[in-house]
Scaffold this active site. Structure first.
Site, PDB file in Angstrom:
ATOM      1  N   LEU A 103      38.455  21.469 -32.873  1.00  0.00           N
ATOM      2  CA  LEU A 103      36.771  22.184 -32.502  1.00  0.00           C
ATOM      3  C   LEU A 103      36.723  22.705 -31.469  1.00  0.00           C
ATOM      4  O   LEU A 103      37.584  21.529 -30.799  1.00  0.00           O
ATOM      5  CB  LEU A 103      36.134  20.565 -32.579  1.00  0.00           C
ATOM      6  CG  LEU A 103      35.306  20.388 -33.623  1.00  0.00           C
ATOM      7  CD1 LEU A 103      35.021  18.921 -34.196  1.00  0.00           C
ATOM      8  CD2 LEU A 103      34.373  21.703 -35.058  1.00  0.00           C
ATOM      9  N   ASP A 104      36.578  23.428 -30.673  1.00  0.00           N
ATOM     10  CA  ASP A 104      36.312  24.076 -29.515  1.00  0.00           C
ATOM     11  C   ASP A 104      35.502  22.346 -28.644  1.00  0.00           C
ATOM     12  O   ASP A 104      34.642  22.435 -29.691  1.00  0.00           O
ATOM     13  CB  ASP A 104      35.464  25.443 -29.388  1.00  0.00           C
ATOM     14  CG  ASP A 104      34.129  25.359 -29.987  1.00  0.00           C
ATOM     15  OD1 ASP A 104      33.328  24.836 -29.039  1.00  0.00           O
ATOM     16  OD2 ASP A 104      34.030  26.117 -30.966  1.00  0.00           O
ATOM     17  N   MET A 105      35.303  22.729 -26.785  1.00  0.00           N
ATOM     18  CA  MET A 105      34.634  21.922 -26.836  1.00  0.00           C
ATOM     19  C   MET A 105      33.459  22.148 -26.736  1.00  0.00           C
ATOM     20  O   MET A 105      33.065  21.341 -26.709  1.00  0.00           O
ATOM     21  CB  MET A 105      35.645  22.310 -24.865  1.00  0.00           C
ATOM     22  CG  MET A 105      34.915  21.792 -24.257  1.00  0.00           C
ATOM     23  SD  MET A 105      35.868  22.036 -22.686  1.00  0.00           S
ATOM     24  CE  MET A 105      34.757  23.275 -22.234  1.00  0.00           C
TER      25      MET A 105
END
Length: 242
Positions: A103-105
């Protein structure tokens, strides 16, 4: 590990819940070293052959399967050279687990972690089409053509991306919530799909992976997958029966 009740072993193997495992035993479908088991029997899977319908089950109690609610600002890596908080900061030191996919930041929500490499590889492999559900907070209303385009497929720089499902859950003139389901795992895919249909994304949360729901788990919290969730995921990726 020693001998354990068969219901527990079948549950740990992702075959069925403990209650459903009792039914399998009552039906005479479970054997230990070739002998039909009865309710209450125990077995040591490291020393004995436990089978359901003639197929040996694999039990490894050292394997761990976790659901984690990742907060925004946390990176999905084991270590970050920039010193940002990582998902590993929220995990116990043992056993060592690793994220299943990413999951991206800037995205929060459901992330799976495990020390089962084969399971992780299959969950993320596109051939198994494990669905991921996201809730997108959009600034302003959502034009109907945007939803149609998401369902028909939008062209990204790495090829066509199509939503399995897409629908507006809440809408007004200032903010809308769009639920989207995809069965791929390309980098920042949902964000890029929203940009492709000109929907200004304000926040993104992953709420579901296959049968596993985020539910009311608090941000930064972790829980074990239950036997029903694990059994369904195993079945979907060809690692056992649900």
């Amino acid at each position: 590990m020693g001998a354990e009740r068969l219901q527990k072993l079948l549950s740990q193997a992702g075959i069925a819940s403990r209650r459903a495992s009792e039914e399998l035993i009552i039906q005479g479908r479970v054997t230990v070293d070739g002998k039909v088991a009865t309710l209450g029997d125990k077995a040591d899977p490291k020393a004995q052959i436990v089978a359901v319908d003639g197929e040996r089950i694999k039990v490894n109690t050292d394997l761990v399967y976790l659901a984690f609610n990742k907060p925004v600002g946390v990176v999905t890596t084991a270590d970050d050279p920039q010193g940002r908080p990582t998902v590993m900061d929220f995990m116990p030191p043992k056993p060592r687990v690793y994220p299943v996919g990413r999951l991206d930041m800037d995205t929060s929500g459901l992330l799976l972690l495990t020390n089962d490499g084969e399971f992780a590889n299959r969950i993320t492999h596109p051939r198994y089409h494990v669905e991921k559900t996201y809730m997108c907070q959009i600034r302003g209303p959502v034009p109907k053509p945007a939803i149609r385009d998401l369902l028909a497929g939008v062209e990204l720089d790495d090829g066509l991306a199509t939503a399995v499902k897409a629908q507006v859950r809440i809408a007004d003139q200032t903010r809308s919530l769009v639920e989207i389901v995809i069965n791929e795992g390309r980098n920042r895919q949902v964000r890029r799909m929203m940009a492709a249909v000109n929907l200004p994304l304000e926040a993104l949360v992953r709420t579901k992976i296959g049968p596993v729901h985020l539910g009311n788990m608090g941000q930064g919290k972790t829980r074990l997958l239950n036997s029903q969730e694990l059994g369904a995921l195993y079945a979907q990726v060809g690692m056992g029966a649900a």
